[in-house]
Design an enzyme around this catalytic site. Sequence first.
Site, short mmCIF file in Angstrom:
data_model
loop_
_atom_site.label_atom_id
_atom_site.label_comp_id
_atom_site.label_asym_id
_atom_site.label_seq_id
_atom_site.Cartn_x
_atom_site.Cartn_y
_atom_site.Cartn_z
N GLU A 1 0.88 -1.19 0.00
CA GLU A 1 0.00 0.00 0.00
C GLU A 1 0.90 1.22 0.00
OE1 GLU A 1 -3.03 0.25 3.12
OE2 GLU A 1 -2.80 2.43 3.19
N GLU B 1 -2.43 11.94 3.02
CA GLU B 1 -3.27 11.53 4.13
C GLU B 1 -3.17 12.56 5.24
OE1 GLU B 1 -2.48 7.56 5.47
OE2 GLU B 1 -4.48 7.39 6.32
#
Length: 392
Positions: A138, A143
Amino acid sequence: MHSFTGLLALAASLPAFTSAVTFNLVDDYSGKTFFDNWDFYGNYDNLTNGDTTWVTKANATSKNLAEINSAGNAVLKVSTDTVVWNEKRDAVRITTQKAYPLGTIWITDVVHLPYGCSVWPAIWTLGQNTQNWPNDGEIDILEGINLNTNNQMALHTAPGCMHSTSVTQGGKSLQANCSVDAGCTVQDPDPKSYGNAFNQAGGGVWATQFTKETLVSIWFWSRANIPASVTKLASSKDAITSQDDWGTPTANYPGGSDCDLTKSFTAQKLVYDITLCGTWGGNPDFYLPQCSAQGPTTGAAACYTDNVVGNGSNYANAYFEIKYLRAYIDPSAPAVPGQNTSSSGGSSSSNSSASGSSGKAGAGVAAAPPITMAFLSSVAAIVIGAAFASLL
Ligand SMILES: *[C@@H]1O[C@H](CO)[C@@H](O)[C@H](O)[C@H]1NC(C)=O
Ligand SMILES: *[C@@H]1O[C@H](CO)[C@@H](O)[C@H](O)[C@H]1NC(C)=O
Ligand SMILES: *[C@@H]1O[C@H](CO)[C@@H](O)[C@H](O)[C@H]1NC(C)=O
Ligand SMILES: *[C@@H]1O[C@H](CO)[C@@H](O)[C@H](O)[C@H]1NC(C)=O
Ligand SMILES: *[C@@H]1O[C@H](CO)[C@@H](O)[C@H](O)[C@H]1NC(C)=O
Ligand SMILES: *[C@@H]1O[C@H](CO)[C@@H](O)[C@H](O)[C@H]1NC(C)=O
């Protein structure tokens, strides 16, 4: 603390991003066709325990939560409808139907990011077999939570990968172990990389390079700093043939002896999502110091009760506005089984199973609640890392 000792050694030599390259444009998600060839999640957030229902494409369309605005940009929103206690709020999570192999550069131009108390947006990638997370890898490109001002990038892998502490990158490594719940995190020092300052600056561009030679590198440029070559790419179907003006990557994960990242990542799909509260944003250790003024509630229920419940006017600004996502592929990249990677421009023909569900992983933290001790200790490591970094 050994994981932070590399911070002082960030300067010095230029990375090897100056050799001749060719990455052809294979997919351009933009304009009226932006929303073609994506899977909408169509289920509540059962990954990061957020207080959202990630709506189906039909619901996103009928509720105007995914739309093309008058500027021709794609907008992904959080619902501003009234939510009563014990119900979740609608938001959007979209995943490319196509997976991209090692040998890809994704470039996304974002005009506006969601942010604010309870809001947790991410732009990230994951493998095709979502049951296999995190063994397929990932990449967290963007974020943030609540009132954070700086983007936090990360990789998530199966145990065994450590982020080298002596890499050349613009960001600050906060956590070196890629298999802890937070992943191996790198914080962007640019205060325009997230939140209100990102939006006030007119947004910016992330380029994420995923190749077997350099593994994972992420560049961020605020609007005023976008390199001329990247601006030029955006108005053409030209291949990427030079990265000479890209500068040092913000996060750089070259793999090497610490970890064979090529074995840690399969072909990756790209995701944009917004969740609310959840295992990171709603964790009172993070939520309360920034957002206790949102209401009277204390403890674990504060994020939900004082934000998600109610008339929703606090979410009017919690949207992504995206000019484009483009995928560029090295012609020698391996084919992804069942997919046509040789298309050029426009929305491509996709041939992956469009189940409408994707992702076992959350962005940034591992899946299933309840919050584990492992999560809490990684959280402590982030806090310690951030505090340590700020002393430098
Ligand atoms: C989340 O919900 C989807 C759709 O119902 C399901 O396919 C998936 O297995 C669920 N994931 C988890 C981790 O529960
Ligand atoms: C979609 O909208 C229908 C009608 O309002 C609703 O019953 C359903 O739960 C919604 N589902 C999702 C996943 O958005
Ligand atoms: C990295 O984290 C994983 C998962 O918590 C752990 O099993 C492993 O021992 C850690 N590796 C190192 C070198 O600390
Ligand atoms: C929505 O709720 C907030 C908080 O309770 C309140 O301050 C605001 O005036 C309300 N807005 C509308 C349009 O009702
Ligand atoms: C999709 O891939 C499968 C398996 O490789 C293949 O049989 C099928 O013909 C492909 N469909 C399209 C539309 O390309
Ligand atoms: C792949 O896509 C390109 C561009 O759309 C097309 O010209 C080519 O025929 C496709 N190849 C296959 C095997 O479908």
